[in-house]
Design a protein around this motif. Structure first.
Motif, PDB file in Angstrom:
ATOM      1  N   PRO A  90       0.811  -1.229   0.000  1.00 43.03           N
ATOM      2  CA  PRO A  90       0.000   0.000   0.000  1.00 43.03           C
ATOM      3  C   PRO A  90       0.841   1.274   0.000  1.00 43.03           C
ATOM      4  O   PRO A  90       0.503   2.251  -0.681  1.00 43.03           O
ATOM      5  N   GLN A  91       1.955   1.268   0.737  1.00 40.60           N
ATOM      6  CA  GLN A  91       2.796   2.455   0.781  1.00 40.60           C
ATOM      7  C   GLN A  91       3.449   2.719  -0.569  1.00 40.60           C
ATOM      8  O   GLN A  91       3.609   3.880  -0.984  1.00 40.60           O
ATOM      9  N   ASP A  92       3.811   1.641  -1.264  1.00 45.49           N
ATOM     10  CA  ASP A  92       4.401   1.810  -2.594  1.00 45.49           C
ATOM     11  C   ASP A  92       3.398   2.450  -3.548  1.00 45.49           C
ATOM     12  O   ASP A  92       3.760   3.322  -4.359  1.00 45.49           O
ATOM     13  N   GLU A  93       2.146   2.030  -3.470  1.00 47.64           N
ATOM     14  CA  GLU A  93       1.123   2.617  -4.329  1.00 47.64           C
ATOM     15  C   GLU A  93       0.925   4.086  -3.989  1.00 47.64           C
ATOM     16  O   GLU A  93       0.779   4.934  -4.881  1.00 47.64           O
ATOM     17  N   THR A  94       0.909   4.392  -2.701  1.00 47.31           N
ATOM     18  CA  THR A  94       0.744   5.793  -2.279  1.00 47.31           C
ATOM     19  C   THR A  94       1.898   6.652  -2.777  1.00 47.31           C
ATOM     20  O   THR A  94       1.698   7.780  -3.246  1.00 47.31           O
ATOM     21  N   ASP A  95       3.110   6.098  -2.703  1.00 50.77           N
ATOM     22  CA  ASP A  95       4.287   6.849  -3.140  1.00 50.77           C
ATOM     23  C   ASP A  95       4.236   7.168  -4.637  1.00 50.77           C
ATOM     24  O   ASP A  95       4.876   8.120  -5.091  1.00 50.77           O
ATOM     25  N   VAL A 113      -6.158   4.111 -11.744  1.00 46.51           N
ATOM     26  CA  VAL A 113      -4.763   3.953 -12.169  1.00 46.51           C
ATOM     27  C   VAL A 113      -4.038   2.868 -11.371  1.00 46.51           C
ATOM     28  O   VAL A 113      -2.821   2.750 -11.445  1.00 46.51           O
ATOM     29  N   GLY A 114      -4.795   2.062 -10.630  1.00 47.51           N
ATOM     30  CA  GLY A 114      -4.173   1.014  -9.816  1.00 47.51           C
ATOM     31  C   GLY A 114      -3.421  -0.011 -10.650  1.00 47.51           C
ATOM     32  O   GLY A 114      -2.311  -0.421 -10.289  1.00 47.51           O
ATOM     33  N   ALA A 115      -4.003  -0.430 -11.759  1.00 44.53           N
ATOM     34  CA  ALA A 115      -3.326  -1.415 -12.613  1.00 44.53           C
ATOM     35  C   ALA A 115      -2.044  -0.835 -13.201  1.00 44.53           C
ATOM     36  O   ALA A 115      -1.024  -1.532 -13.319  1.00 44.53           O
ATOM     37  N   ALA A 116      -2.093   0.450 -13.558  1.00 48.81           N
ATOM     38  CA  ALA A 116      -0.900   1.096 -14.116  1.00 48.81           C
ATOM     39  C   ALA A 116       0.219   1.142 -13.083  1.00 48.81           C
ATOM     40  O   ALA A 116       1.393   0.929 -13.413  1.00 48.81           O
ATOM     41  N   LYS A 117      -0.137   1.410 -11.819  1.00 48.72           N
ATOM     42  CA  LYS A 117       0.878   1.426 -10.763  1.00 48.72           C
ATOM     43  C   LYS A 117       1.506   0.044 -10.598  1.00 48.72           C
ATOM     44  O   LYS A 117       2.722  -0.084 -10.418  1.00 48.72           O
ATOM     45  N   ARG A 118       0.669  -0.979 -10.660  1.00 50.87           N
ATOM     46  CA  ARG A 118       1.169  -2.350 -10.533  1.00 50.87           C
ATOM     47  C   ARG A 118       2.102  -2.693 -11.687  1.00 50.87           C
ATOM     48  O   ARG A 118       3.151  -3.320 -11.503  1.00 50.87           O
ATOM     49  N   PHE A 141       3.894  -0.571 -13.528  1.00 45.24           N
ATOM     50  CA  PHE A 141       5.128   0.199 -13.371  1.00 45.24           C
ATOM     51  C   PHE A 141       6.004  -0.405 -12.279  1.00 45.24           C
ATOM     52  O   PHE A 141       7.227  -0.549 -12.448  1.00 45.24           O
ATOM     53  N   PHE A 142       5.388  -0.761 -11.156  1.00 42.94           N
ATOM     54  CA  PHE A 142       6.113  -1.331 -10.018  1.00 42.94           C
ATOM     55  C   PHE A 142       6.873  -2.589 -10.444  1.00 42.94           C
ATOM     56  O   PHE A 142       8.063  -2.761 -10.121  1.00 42.94           O
ATOM     57  N   ASN A 143       6.225  -3.498 -11.191  1.00 39.86           N
ATOM     58  CA  ASN A 143       6.866  -4.739 -11.605  1.00 39.86           C
ATOM     59  C   ASN A 143       7.938  -4.512 -12.664  1.00 39.86           C
ATOM     60  O   ASN A 143       8.973  -5.182 -12.673  1.00 39.86           O
ATOM     61  N   ALA A 144       7.706  -3.565 -13.559  1.00 36.97           N
ATOM     62  CA  ALA A 144       8.733  -3.254 -14.559  1.00 36.97           C
ATOM     63  C   ALA A 144       9.969  -2.665 -13.899  1.00 36.97           C
ATOM     64  O   ALA A 144      11.104  -2.958 -14.306  1.00 36.97           O
ATOM     65  N   GLU A 145       9.779  -1.854 -12.868  1.00 32.49           N
ATOM     66  CA  GLU A 145      10.916  -1.281 -12.145  1.00 32.49           C
ATOM     67  C   GLU A 145      11.714  -2.373 -11.436  1.00 32.49           C
ATOM     68  O   GLU A 145      12.946  -2.344 -11.439  1.00 32.49           O
ATOM     69  N   LEU A 146      11.016  -3.327 -10.813  1.00 34.39           N
ATOM     70  CA  LEU A 146      11.722  -4.432 -10.161  1.00 34.39           C
ATOM     71  C   LEU A 146      12.542  -5.229 -11.167  1.00 34.39           C
ATOM     72  O   LEU A 146      13.696  -5.580 -10.909  1.00 34.39           O
ATOM     73  N   LEU A 147      11.946  -5.505 -12.327  1.00 33.71           N
ATOM     74  CA  LEU A 147      12.649  -6.263 -13.353  1.00 33.71           C
ATOM     75  C   LEU A 147      13.870  -5.503 -13.859  1.00 33.71           C
ATOM     76  O   LEU A 147      14.966  -6.065 -13.987  1.00 33.71           O
ATOM     77  N   ALA A 148      13.696  -4.216 -14.129  1.00 31.16           N
ATOM     78  CA  ALA A 148      14.804  -3.401 -14.634  1.00 31.16           C
ATOM     79  C   ALA A 148      15.921  -3.284 -13.595  1.00 31.16           C
ATOM     80  O   ALA A 148      17.113  -3.350 -13.938  1.00 31.16           O
TER      81      ALA A 148
END
Length: 318
Positions: free
Chosen positions: A189-194, A212-217, A219-226
């Motif tokens: 939840p904090q990651d989504e808020t950030d 925009v919840g799906a978009a955050k998810r 982006f979050f996973n693409a950042e982890l992969l990168a």
């Protein structure tokens, strides 16, 4: 796989045939045995159209693959996935398999004319000497022709034009054993808020997006992969990430230019069209291990980097 076999395969323009691929495809040794047997069934059907696999139910009569009629004369292929070499420990299984095939033919009233052992490896010297002596003796005793199809025999068959589909299915490094996709993780939840103030979110809001919840998810996973790819620094994966970045950016640019003259500055449908094409595109490098969530997230990363947006005035938003 021997260096000679690899060089021959590369010289022919085909990817090297490595029989360890069966373990990678199946995930374990038991599954590799079944996978290797399936390969043999396809290979033999390509060479001998009448060849057929026999299912164990509950026994297989000592037959893995059969050519001929079980009312007359037959040829039997026995599949044994001995890996990485055929050694002394394999001798008992070979004897038992042959005896099983001979006994089944006598019980069920057909004639076994030829018995062929198929293995994905070579014999060590001690086992090769045992095989030569055992084969000669058992041929004299039974009148059955006994052959060995070892790794080099199988490779020579797999490179034949009629068997190209079998080779591609089981041994093409870009097809039968695709890299496992990166896992999809849920942001806290904090990651989504950030991410509320992130540029890619503001770009979506400017285009009229409410959820925009799906978009955050994504982006979050693409950042982890990168981040994982940057930390590991595997050259192939780094190159794959760069290539994928170019793919998503190119898809966005083509769609954006096609909508440049739409009256509504929010360019309705742009985001949906771009993401649909990204999900369905076959242009992403397999080494990236990116599924649809990661792919869409890579597009949000491009927006976050101020290289794209979802409205005509996206540069002003950036």
């Amino acid at each position: 796989m021997t260096a000679t076999a690899a060089a021959t395969s590369l010289a022919s323009g085909e990817p090297p045939i490595n029989f360890a691929a069966h373990q990678l495809r199946a995930g374990n040794l038991a599954g590799a045995r079944d996978d290797f047997e399936q390969m043999l069934a396809m290979l033999l059907a390509a060479i001998y159209p009448g060849a057929r696999a026999i299912t164990a139910n509950p026994g297989d009569w000592g037959i893995d693959i059969l050519l001929g009629e079980l009312s007359g004369l037959v040829v039997v292929w026995q599949s044994k996935y001995f890996w990485p070499a055929v050694t002394r420990s394999s001798q008992g299984q070979i004897r038992e398999s042959f005896d099983s095939a001979v006994n089944a033919a006598a019980r069920h009233g057909y004639r076994l004319g030829q018995w062929i052992l198929c293995v994905p490896a070579s014999m060590d010297a001690q086992t090769a000497q045992w095989w030569d002596n055992w084969r000669a003796r058992r041929q004299r005793e039974t009148g059955i022709t006994i052959e060995l199809w070892h790794e080099n025999v199988l490779r020579n068959l797999l490179v034949k034009p009629d068997c190209a589909h079998v080779r591609r299915h089981f041994y093409d490094p870009y097809s039968p054993v695709p890299p496992q996709r990166a896992p999809v993780r849920e942001p806290a939840p904090q990651d989504e808020t950030d991410l509320d103030g992130a540029l890619f979110v503001r770009q979506l809001r400017a285009a009229g997006h409410i959820e925009v919840g799906a978009a955050k998810r994504e982006f979050f996973n693409a950042e982890l992969l990168a981040r994982e790819i940057r930390d590991k620094r595997v050259p192939g994966e780094v190159a794959a990430l760069s290539e994928a970045d170019g793919v998503v950016h190119g898809i966005w640019e083509a769609r954006f230019n096609a909508m440049a003259f739409v009256e509504d500055p929010r360019l309705p449908g742009l985001h949906a069209d771009v993401m649909r094409e990204i999900r369905e595109s076959g242009a992403f490098p397999a080494q990236l291990r990116a599924g649809p969530v990661h792919r869409c997230g890579l597009m949000h990363r491009v927006v976050e980097d101020r290289r794209a947006g979802w409205v005509r005035h996206w540069r002003d938003v950036a």
